[in-house]
Design a protein around this motif. Structure first.
Motif, PDB file in Angstrom:
ATOM      1  N   PHE A 141       0.827  -1.199   0.000  1.00  0.00           N
ATOM      2  CA  PHE A 141       0.000   0.000   0.000  1.00  0.00           C
ATOM      3  C   PHE A 141       0.864   1.252   0.000  1.00  0.00           C
ATOM      4  CE2 PHE A 141      -2.841  -3.040   2.303  1.00  0.00           C
ATOM      5  CZ  PHE A 141      -3.802  -3.113   1.318  1.00  0.00           C
ATOM      6  N   ASP A 164      -4.277   8.353  -6.108  1.00  0.00           N
ATOM      7  CA  ASP A 164      -3.509   7.195  -6.564  1.00  0.00           C
ATOM      8  C   ASP A 164      -3.209   6.246  -5.407  1.00  0.00           C
ATOM      9  OD1 ASP A 164      -3.516   8.009  -9.196  1.00  0.00           O
ATOM     10  OD2 ASP A 164      -1.508   8.904  -9.128  1.00  0.00           O
ATOM     11  N   ARG A 211      -6.230   4.277  -4.541  1.00  0.00           N
ATOM     12  CA  ARG A 211      -6.451   3.199  -5.533  1.00  0.00           C
ATOM     13  C   ARG A 211      -5.624   1.967  -5.175  1.00  0.00           C
ATOM     14  NH1 ARG A 211      -6.388   7.566  -9.874  1.00  0.00           N
ATOM     15  NH2 ARG A 211      -8.594   7.865 -10.289  1.00  0.00           N
ATOM     16  N   SER A 212      -4.458   2.157  -4.596  1.00  0.00           N
ATOM     17  CA  SER A 212      -3.631   0.998  -4.239  1.00  0.00           C
ATOM     18  C   SER A 212      -4.299   0.165  -3.145  1.00  0.00           C
ATOM     19  CB  SER A 212      -2.231   1.463  -3.792  1.00  0.00           C
ATOM     20  OG  SER A 212      -2.239   2.016  -2.495  1.00  0.00           O
ATOM     21  N   TYR A 213      -5.207   0.754  -2.402  1.00  0.00           N
ATOM     22  CA  TYR A 213      -5.924   0.013  -1.355  1.00  0.00           C
ATOM     23  C   TYR A 213      -7.077  -0.795  -1.890  1.00  0.00           C
ATOM     24  CZ  TYR A 213      -3.402   2.430   2.364  1.00  0.00           C
ATOM     25  OH  TYR A 213      -2.420   2.891   3.206  1.00  0.00           O
ATOM     26  N   ILE A 214      -7.609  -0.414  -3.049  1.00  0.00           N
ATOM     27  CA  ILE A 214      -8.799  -1.115  -3.553  1.00  0.00           C
ATOM     28  C   ILE A 214      -8.493  -2.041  -4.722  1.00  0.00           C
ATOM     29  CG2 ILE A 214     -10.494   0.505  -2.669  1.00  0.00           C
ATOM     30  CD1 ILE A 214     -10.525   1.918  -5.337  1.00  0.00           C
ATOM     31  N   LYS A 215      -7.252  -2.150  -5.086  1.00  0.00           N
ATOM     32  CA  LYS A 215      -6.887  -3.083  -6.171  1.00  0.00           C
ATOM     33  C   LYS A 215      -6.692  -4.470  -5.645  1.00  0.00           C
ATOM     34  CE  LYS A 215      -5.000   0.007  -9.530  1.00  0.00           C
ATOM     35  NZ  LYS A 215      -3.920   0.362 -10.374  1.00  0.00           N
TER      36      LYS A 215
END
Length: 93
Positions: free
Chosen positions: A2, A86, A89-93
């Motif tokens: 993350f 951004d 977004r790394s948390y929901i990928k």
């Protein structure tokens, strides 16, 4: 892994202010207050925090005989906001 979240933007009210300003040229204090539902005192403190790090510009002026506070997002603020999104977004990928 993350990405770290910008603690300055991770505050709900500061994030709301930045979200409002990212999409428009400028907004006055009453408009931001109405959109966020914040109290005048709390909003003023959060605007000062964003201003102190250069994320927004604040212009104190008059409209007629009434004082007005106008806020605009800066290039630095736009970049910080994009980096924050951004990171989210790394948390929901």
């Amino acid at each position: 892994m993350f990405k770290p979240l910008n603690p300055l933007l991770h505050s709900e009210l500061r994030l709301a202010v930045m979200s409002i300003l990212i999409g428009i040229d400028e907004a006055d204090f009453p408009y931001i207050k109405e959109q966020t539902g914040a109290t005048s005192g709390n909003l003023s403190v959060q605007i000062d925090k964003l201003y102190s790090v250069g994320y927004i510009d604040v212009e104190k002026t008059f409209r007629g005989k009434r004082p007005a506070t106008i806020c605009r997002i800066t290039d630095k603020g736009s970049q910080a906001f994009e980096e924050y999104i951004d990171a989210l977004r790394s948390y929901i990928k």
